[in-house]
Each structure stands twice: as C-alpha cells, then as structure tokens.
Design an enzyme around this catalytic site. Structure first.
Site, mmCIF file in Angstrom:
data_model
loop_
_atom_site.group_PDB
_atom_site.id
_atom_site.type_symbol
_atom_site.label_atom_id
_atom_site.label_comp_id
_atom_site.label_asym_id
_atom_site.label_seq_id
_atom_site.Cartn_x
_atom_site.Cartn_y
_atom_site.Cartn_z
ATOM 1 C CB CYS A 1 -2.037 -9.094 -2.672
ATOM 2 S SG CYS A 1 -3.232 -7.762 -2.908
ATOM 3 C CG ASN A 2 -3.749 -7.269 -7.564
ATOM 4 O OD1 ASN A 2 -4.254 -8.254 -8.111
ATOM 5 N ND2 ASN A 2 -4.469 -6.379 -6.895
ATOM 6 N N GLY B 1 1.396 -2.355 -13.609
ATOM 7 C CA GLY B 1 2.528 -2.630 -14.500
ATOM 8 C C GLY B 1 3.803 -2.000 -13.965
ATOM 9 N N GLY C 1 0.819 -1.210 0.000
ATOM 10 C CA GLY C 1 0.000 0.000 0.000
ATOM 11 C C GLY C 1 0.852 1.259 0.000
ATOM 12 C CD GLN D 1 -8.321 -10.776 -1.032
ATOM 13 O OE1 GLN D 1 -8.307 -11.598 -1.952
ATOM 14 N NE2 GLN D 1 -9.324 -10.708 -0.182
ATOM 15 N NE ARG E 1 -9.522 -7.535 -1.318
ATOM 16 C CZ ARG E 1 -8.951 -6.347 -1.499
ATOM 17 N NH1 ARG E 1 -9.364 -5.537 -2.460
ATOM 18 N NH2 ARG E 1 -7.949 -5.965 -0.718
ATOM 19 C CG HIS F 1 -6.790 -9.470 -6.207
ATOM 20 N ND1 HIS F 1 -7.695 -8.464 -6.012
ATOM 21 C CD2 HIS F 1 -5.810 -9.254 -5.292
ATOM 22 C CE1 HIS F 1 -7.282 -7.675 -5.030
ATOM 23 N NE2 HIS F 1 -6.146 -8.142 -4.572
#
Lengths: 338, 338, 338, 338
Positions: free
Chosen positions: A140-141, A195, A110, A301, A168, A220
């Site tokens: 997480c992504n 990206g 974050g 996630q 999510r 996700h």
C-alpha cells in the site's frame, strides 16, 4: 471470462473479490478461509463459493453452520489465477503449491520481491509483467508513492526523492495491535525498505525513505521532497495530478485537513466499505522552492492496492495490452473518480 | 409525498437526508449548510437543493463555486416539516423561528427535553407524538438503551435498571476533540442525565446511569444490569432480541469481540457510510444471575437515531397510525436487518 | 541572588519554577495562577508564594481554601525578571505591562518572534541576548532542532537541512484536545513555520520543514535529512552527539524503540515529573549516504525548554558571560546527564 | 534485616525493589533479568546486584557491557523471600523451584489463586497469610476494589456490590499492544473474573463485575454500585475514605476530572516514576440513592500493588503482627499520603 480464486478472504482478499466481481472480463469462482468467523459468513451471504484453506478445520465451520463448497484443493482446478491475500510470509510458501498445481499467482506487498521474482504497479511497469506466472503487487505504501512519483517523474524528472512515511499502527479491525500512545521509528534505521521497494517497479528512481508508526488506524501519511530535473510550476503539478487517474487533490480548507476527514469524505462518496482507492494529495501542501517539489499525501492502506490487483490479473493473463485501457476499465467498473 | 427539509447537513443531517430519500412517502426538498465545505459540495453532487442557513455567508459559497438554490428563508415555504440537525443548543433557538413560520420541527438529542416539550422513540412512545408540532428524537445513547430495555420490560418487567455508559470521545471526523489518552467521568457526578432522558420516553422505568468518555471514535458501549420482575431464561432473552427490529445479536467468538470489529462487519454489509443502524448486543454477555439480567451492547452514535427520525416524521405528520408498520417500512427501505 | 517571578504556573511555569529553585544564583519569589485548581494548591504546598493574576478572581481561591500571598501587582516590585509562561498569545500582551513596570521578561515559543524582538537558544545565541529586556525562548520543537543542528553545523557545515516534524497532538493532561484517531498536516502548507523559527537563533541555516500532528501525548518525533558541506563519518557524529550536553543517544535495540519507552526510561531515571530535558537521538537511525546525514530524534515537549529558560535568565541579567559555564551549572543543578 | 530477591525486574519488579529499599527492616540483595535492555542497565546503575534468570543468555549481557553479579541460582541462597514479578503464568512454574530451594515466594495477580494457594490484601486479610510460604498479592484491579470496598463494608455492610471495570489497554511502555481505536468487552462474558478474585481476600462479599478494555495506557477506571446493609450518608463515606490509608479523594472541579489529570497531579507530587500508589476516588461521584452507594475511582495499574507487596513480606516473614503498623510503616517510608 477469466476464473479468479482468492486465497485468504480478509482485509485485502474481500476487497479484491468485490473488485473482480464488478469487472466484465473476470469473475470470482472461489474464496478461501481458515477460520469460521463473520467474514466467512459474509462471503457465503454474498454468494462467493467458500473453500477451506486448512482441510482439517472443516469441522469448525460445520459447528457454526457455515456452508462450505469444498477445500482449497478442489479450487485449484477451477481457476486461471489465484490472488493470494494470506498474511505476510505465507504467500511465499503458497507459491510452491501454485507452481505444482500449474496455476498463476498474484501476491501482496507483505511478501518479499526476491521470493516472488517480479513486482507490479499499474502505472509503472504493467507490461513488464505481461504473461508472468508469479507477480507481487507492491504494498500500500509503495503503491501510494508510485501513484504520484511516476507522473511527476514523467513530467519533469526526479533527481532525488526523499520521503518520510508516517504509517498507521494497525488496520481498523486489528484490535490487538498497538501502539496506543507512542511514536515508533519503524524501522529505527535509515533508509527504510520502502525506497528499495519503489525501485522494484520504478527501477531507476533515486529515492530515500524514513518510516515510523503512529497510533491511528485510518490511513498512512507521506511527506515528499523531490528535487526536480526540469523546472516546473506548482500549477503544472496541480494540472498533472488532476489529470492522473487514482489520484485525488483534496483541500484542507474545505474541511479535509486530516486523514479522518478524508475518510469521512470517502464514506459520503458511497464506496463499498467506505474505501478510498485513490491517493489523496493535499492541494495546499504542494509547493516548489529552489527547484524542489514538496507535498503531503494520504494513503488508504486497506484499499489502494485493490485496483492494481485487477490490472495485474489482466497483464498476467494477457487480457489487455494497453495499460491505460486496463486502468480505465478497472476504474469505471469500480466507480473510481477520474 | 411529504416535503422534508434538513437544517444542518452534517453528521446526522446527511444521514437523515439519505434515509428520507429512500422512503416512498416523503422526500427531501432542501438541506441547509452554514459553511462551504466538502459536505456542502457533496450535498449538491447528490442532487439535494442546497440552502444557506446564514444568508450573509452566500459569498463564501460563491468563492469556491458551490451552487446554492437559495437561503433558508426560501426553504420554509416548501416543507411540511424541518428536521433540525444543527449543533447542540442551536435547535432550541430555531424552534421559535419554526413556530413563527408555522412549520413543524424535529430536533435531536442534544436539545433539552424541557425546551422542546416532547421526546420520541419509535418503540417506546410513537403514538404519544401523533400530530405533535415539536418533538425531539432522543440521543444516540438513549435510543440505544430504549432499543433493548423496551422489549425486555415488555417481556418480564424491569424492577431496577443500572447502566454504565462507556462513550466514544468524539465522532470519527471530529479531529479537534479529545481525549487522546485518558478516561473521563462525564459527568463526574452520579447518576448521569441518561437515566432521566430514558424516562422522557419510557416514563415509569426505574433506571440509574453512570457515564464516561474514552479515547475512541467508533461506538458507545453500554453495560447493563437489570433486576427483573418476572423470571426469564437467557434463551428467552436471546429469542426476544433476535425477534426485535433494529437489534442485532453478535458473537465475540466469531471475530466480533470489539466495537472496531462490529464496525468492520457493518462495512462488509455494504451500508451507506458503513453505518450500523442496529444496536449490537454481545450474545456471550447475556447472563441471568439471581433474577438479574446482565448484558453488553454497542451503539453506532452517528446512525442509530436515523431510522427513528423517519418514524418520527410519520407520527408527527399523521402518516401511519401503526408504529410497527412505520418501523417495518423504514427498515425495509433502509435495508435494515430483520 | 536574583529574584524570579513566574507568570502562569502551568505546564512550563511549574517546571521552570522548580528548575530555578535548584540553582544557587536565583530564586523564585512568586508564581501566579488564574484558576484555583490542583496546580495552585500544589504551588502553595511546595512553598511558592502564590499571586492571583486576575485580581477579581480572588474569591474563587478563598472558596476552596487556597491561601494566596497577593495579586500579581504586588509581585512586580519584588522581582528582577518575570518568566512568562501564560498561554500562547497572552505573553505578547503582558510584555507591555512589564515595560510599564520596568521589569525584564522572558517569553515562551508560543509567542511570535516579531512581537518580542529577540529569540534565545543556549547553544546557538546565548550572548546575543546579553542584558536584553525581552527575550523569547524558542519553542520545544525549535529547541529540539537546535540541540542537534548546532553542533553538527559546527562540525561539518549544513548545506541544506530538511526536517519532518511528527508532533504530539496534546500534552498528557490536555484531555479536551484531539485528534483521537487521525493524522493532521499542521500546517497543511509547506514549508512549516519551524524552519524560519530555527533561523531566529541560527540565523544563516538553510532549512525547510514539514509538520503534522498525530494522536499521542508523550513526545514529538523529528526526521532529519542534512546535506553536509564537509565529509564526516557516522562515528564522527556519534562521538559529537555523545559529547553534546542535553543530547542523549538511545538504542532502539535496548528496548528504547519508541517515544513511550524513552519516557519510561526517564521515569526510571527519577527526574522530577519523569521529565526528559535531553533530546533523545536514536543511535541506529544515524546514517550518512552520499554526503547526507539522516537521523531521528524525540523531544519531550513539556520540559526540553526548561534548562534554556534558566540559561536565558543568566544571559539577560548578565550573571554569567560564558554560555558553556551557564549550561554546565544549569545541568549540574538539574541533574541533567552529561 | 530481611533479604529480599526480585525475580523479574520489570514494571512491577523495579517498583517493588525501590519500595523495599526504602524500608528499614528489609533490603534488596538481588534482582533478575532475562534480557539486557535499558532496565537491566538501570538496575546496575541503581546499585542492585543483577542476576541472569536464564543462565545461557549471559553472553548477551556481556556483548552490551552490562555487568552481572551471577545467575539466579546463586541468588537463592542469599534471600529470605523471592518476590516473583515475572510475566503472567511464569510465576506458577517458578513456585516449584522455590519449593525445592526452600525459599518463600510472593507472586503477582497474573498468577491464578488456585495455583498459589493463598491470596493477600493488606487491609482485607493480612494475618491470614502470617508465616505462609507462598502467597499471591491480588491484581491491580482487585487491590483497587478492596481498598474502598473493605472500609465501606466495615462501616455499613455491603449487601450487593456491582462494578464495571474500564481497564487500560496496555501499560505506557507496552507499545505492541492495542487497541488503538476500539472498546473491547474483556471478557465478553458476565460476570468477569474480578468478582471471584475479590472473594479470594474478602471471602464473603457478594459482588458481580463486568470488564472491558479501552485505548488508554494510564489508569483503570471503576464504576461502583453498592447496595448497603446499614444506612449511611455521603458525608459518612467521605469521612471514612478521607481517613482510609492508600485512598485519595480527588475533585473533578479542581482540574482532576480525568485519569490523565490525576496522573499529572502524581507527577507534581514528585513520586518515583510519577507513580500513584493510592486509589483515587472522585469526590463528586459519591452519591447515595435508595440505600445504594455509587462512586467512580481510578487505579494506577503499575503501582497500586507495590505497597501491598511490602506488607505481604512482613506478614509472610512474621515481621510485624499488627497490619495497621505494617501499613503505616510502609506508607511512611514510601511517602504515601495519609
């Protein structure tokens, strides 16, 4: 035995605490909470020394009979490193305090890369963070993307990666967040920040991402389209991913055709909190067409970054020079599937 | 050591298998599956002998390399009792087979009371099923109602019970079932069948229920309005429920203000599959006004009947004459909170 | 004045009925229903002659006092064309009946192209269906893709189109369908059938699609990545889409950042049933990077194919030779935004 | 012709504007907006003079080319009454401004009764607000309760009313609000504030309510249990409710078994924004047992209070002394079903 503190015993913090606790070269010496809720009570029940992150709120804890060990100021002296799991944006502020106190700090995805300075993924750049003072474990992504992009890039080179991230809307216990019934482009601009975030750990990857939010809480889901540099077959990729740690091939045809069924499988596996630390790749989705590899994957996630935090501690505290050995050790202790 | 079979290793079956396995007076000697999905694979991984319930489907298991021990016909001889966890309506058909084979059978709440003959709840009528051949453990909703109605009725008598049941639309892994965005009176007639179902185990209770479905997967939620025969205070009821096994008082004010947060707490408790075998009653909701007791409770539909199945085995196989001792033994072995 | 019948007065059928009714060159002479529900009652209230599609069910209509004009057999003689809006797979069976009866038939996107023989999109291949007997209007998703792909292909050529389709799990009134809380790759294989379906009307387009289902009822959402043959600027594309009928540019920054808010806007527009016949493209999402155009769009699955059905009638009944004139006429009568 | 202003052209405000506009004894002379979003743009498109409620934000409107007529200060002089539809809590602050300006004000149910002084429901207490300066139209839930409780109380007396309110988590376009997958007791205390709120317009009714939130956007659902003073039959109640304006009996058996299908029916009815101003009572749910009447009803939270606002204007501006005549006039002009 390295001494680890957790600042913010919430969704990520409580998981990192448990993951650290089951390693044999590090231990939790304190966790912090701001609010005397059930998670604070559980921390005490589990035997984690509890420190109040907002000293003026001590009374609130007393009122509900939650025993605290002290305030966060008393924790700093006892630790080699703080894993900061506070809400988005707070970590960057805390960094200054850690600097003053002379302790190292790990931050979560974050926080912004620029504000922390360095980013980390166990597979992509473990050694680049060797001995560093402040490092951010990517989100997480991004962690989910790296878990499959890194080995594929190593195997056959990725000329151009495109990914659409269906995220999510909220974590299971975040009941105030929506949407209840909508799809939200998030951001509504293209490309999304995911990206560039991958590029903080896979520096030269050519990748473009689009992202949206949907009304689900579980995982996700990512849709990947990779133009490859070298020819490969679907079987090559299957073999590769089956051999890749923290990646799991799942079959829709065996009742695992959705994020919900994958999480059901995780419950059956008996993991703590029914977590799935691995990235789940749908085996049926893997296909190569005109030199382009397609696949779909699911990311839990709440937990995929947890083993990365453990590895990150080892790199920053110079505990294990070989990334593979750290990964293997972390996995074994967390009972992550090989 | 009694030998138990599980017919239908799905949502309830797999949980009963694990609950039986952690008792010291009974064991699982076989579980059945009809479809070679991930649950079948997990059953084998866990060491449960796997039997095919539809013998003509053996090939399907072979195709995906799931090793089976035999067909269900071979299982009947090996067991003292079958816990039937097949889908709604199948159990009643299976009863005839069990009769022919001369084995006892436990059925789940999806079956009709009239078709099985006897119904069971550990607290309400354990001894009424002593030595019985065929017994139905009442449904998750009915079990949830009995868990709090029985002790309250014992304490101060219930003149008239009204309950509105807000039910989850589908279990977490039932991805084909809706609704996605609707409230469905289910049934759209009043009273619903839940009141009469309670009366199959609490024979004389005066109760009327209304029921609906909402788009959530986690838990049912019940709203209770009980006219009491004898005066009682809220504190009396709090003391009662705190002393009642398989009932948990939770505080909205401590971050447990929703079914999602209660399930998050269950995850933190470290139960298998993050289950919550206890009924959660919101402490703040307990109130008495003009001799009427009001409260709200949450029911984990996947797991609350699991310990009742274990007790039911003990009653039917005449293993323990004292209901409290069976309940205590079951709880201790399943690590259910006291 | 051409005589049109609607077989199946449901989600699509009732909308096509209303859309035909507001044209000046065609009219509805009958609609069919199988079940005497509120939609049947509304059809009668609106003045549509109601025919029973399953003659043996006439009694069911009588029981609830819904007046029918006759059975479907009596309708065939009165019509020039039947718009078949029956559930997926039924249309192909009905085709044989229409052939026997010597009437033309339009089918919906749930039917397979191969079983009908020809497919239709107003912009892509209006004249290719001139005078045809049996034609299928492509599905809501395919129609949505064509609406933007066709003009962009005309403007600057599409070398390679990639699209990820995030589909609504069920229509608003389909309360039995899920998922409630999951993301479902659907199909779990890549590519999905949507790419080939686009090629039934845009024959030479190079396109690959991936598709999934999410727990929402309002709209599909598409993520497009188009490698262009000729250079273009974002402004070129904005100008193009602003001039394209049945396409609407919306701004997330003006409170239209989600499918829910777009549907709220449609409600404010005062359309029948709050439908949005246009494809909504998020203006902010339009971007060109290294010759590749990216954008996101939203498709109202219940209504986007409705104006195409009207145009398809004109083409098949040889009523208007100029596609643009038909489109313009349809739009004007349906009050579709230009 | 009375001059009406709308302060806050949002969910309620835009509907009241349209409802006032179709009456023949009052008209909209201005609506206000704080933010230049699509709703502001639509207000202008519809011909409503648009005033900025925060004068310092005029530039924001200019930037996106939304033409405003002036600021709210210029609107006060032109109106006989302001209908305040600002977000919860703002109305009470605005009341002081209206007092200073010497204009009357209607507030919505989000404001507290005590802060406004008087509350209104067309059927319960129209004349009690005759000529009043500041009146609050009770909330959507309270209006829904009064619509059926008032006639039933008149017919056979309500000794004791119990109601469980299953509320929608957010309005369709409120995409930031949850819950996505949870049931939330709201409040977690019993009784909820809805009972006392009913008593602000039905002063002597004995009523207790419990309330919760669920993950749906369409409608609230109420479960009622009424102990009656005088005997009545189910048919008596059916006849009563069929004759009651703004109440609709719907049959689950005719495809209207959920809130989603009821809203689908409203779409077919062709109302503006697909609204359902009437309260829908499920016919099958009506039952009387031991002198207690049970039923279930659905409330369209976005629109049920809209006709009440129109009636409230007539009462406060002393335009029509007979409540029934005002109700009838409002209904006729809004095409509400009789």
């Amino acid at each position: 035995m390295k001494a680890v503190g957790i600042n913010g015993y919430g969704t990520i913090g409580k998981r990192v605490a448990d993951a650290v606790s089951c390693q044999d070269d590090m231990q939790i010496v304190g966790v912090t909470k701001r609010t005397p809720d059930f998670e604070a009570r559980m921390a005490v029940d589990k035997g984690y020394p509890l420190y109040i992150s907002a000293p003026d709120r001590e009374e609130l804890f007393e009122e509900v009979d939650i025993t605290v060990t002290g305030t966060i100021d008393e924790l700093y002296d006892k630790i080699d490193i703080m894993v900061d799991c506070t809400p988005e944006g707070i970590g960057a502020k805390n960094k200054k305090i850690y600097q003053e106190k002379g302790i190292k700090g790990i931050f979560q995805g974050g926080e912004k890369h620029d504000q922390i300075g360095k980013s980390f993924n166990s597979f992509a750049n473990y050694l680049d963070n060797w001995g560093a003072d402040f490092v951010r474990v990517v989100s997480c992504n991004t962690t989910g993307l790296c878990r499959t992009l890194k080995p594929i890039n190593d195997l056959c080179g990725i000329k151009n990666a495109r990914a659409v991230l269906v995220r999510r809307g909220a974590d299971p216990s975040q009941v105030k967040k929506g949407p209840i019934n909508a799809i939200i482009p998030n951001p509504p601009t293209v490309p999304s920040h995911h990206g560039p975030d991958v590029q903080t750990v896979m520096y030269d990857l050519n990748i473009t991402t689009m992202a949206l939010l949907v009304p689900t809480t579980l995982m996700h889901q990512h849709n990947l389209m990779l133009e490859l540099e070298k020819p490969a077959s679907v079987d090559d990729v299957i073999d590769l991913l089956e051999a890749t740690p923290r990646v799991l091939l799942v079959k829709a045809g065996e009742g695992l055709g959705s994020t919900a069924e994958i999480m059901e499988c995780a419950r059956d596996l008996g993991r703590p909190r029914s977590d799935l630390f691995e990235i789940a790749v749908w085996k049926e989705s893997l296909n190569i067409k005109d030199g382009e590899l397609f696949y779909m994957q699911a990311i839990h996630q709440e937990s995929d970054v947890v083993p990365e935090n453990v590895d990150c501690i080892r790199s920053m505290l110079e505990m294990e020079e070989d990334p593979d050995k750290s990964i293997e050790k972390t996995n074994k202790n967390m009972e992550i599937l090989e």
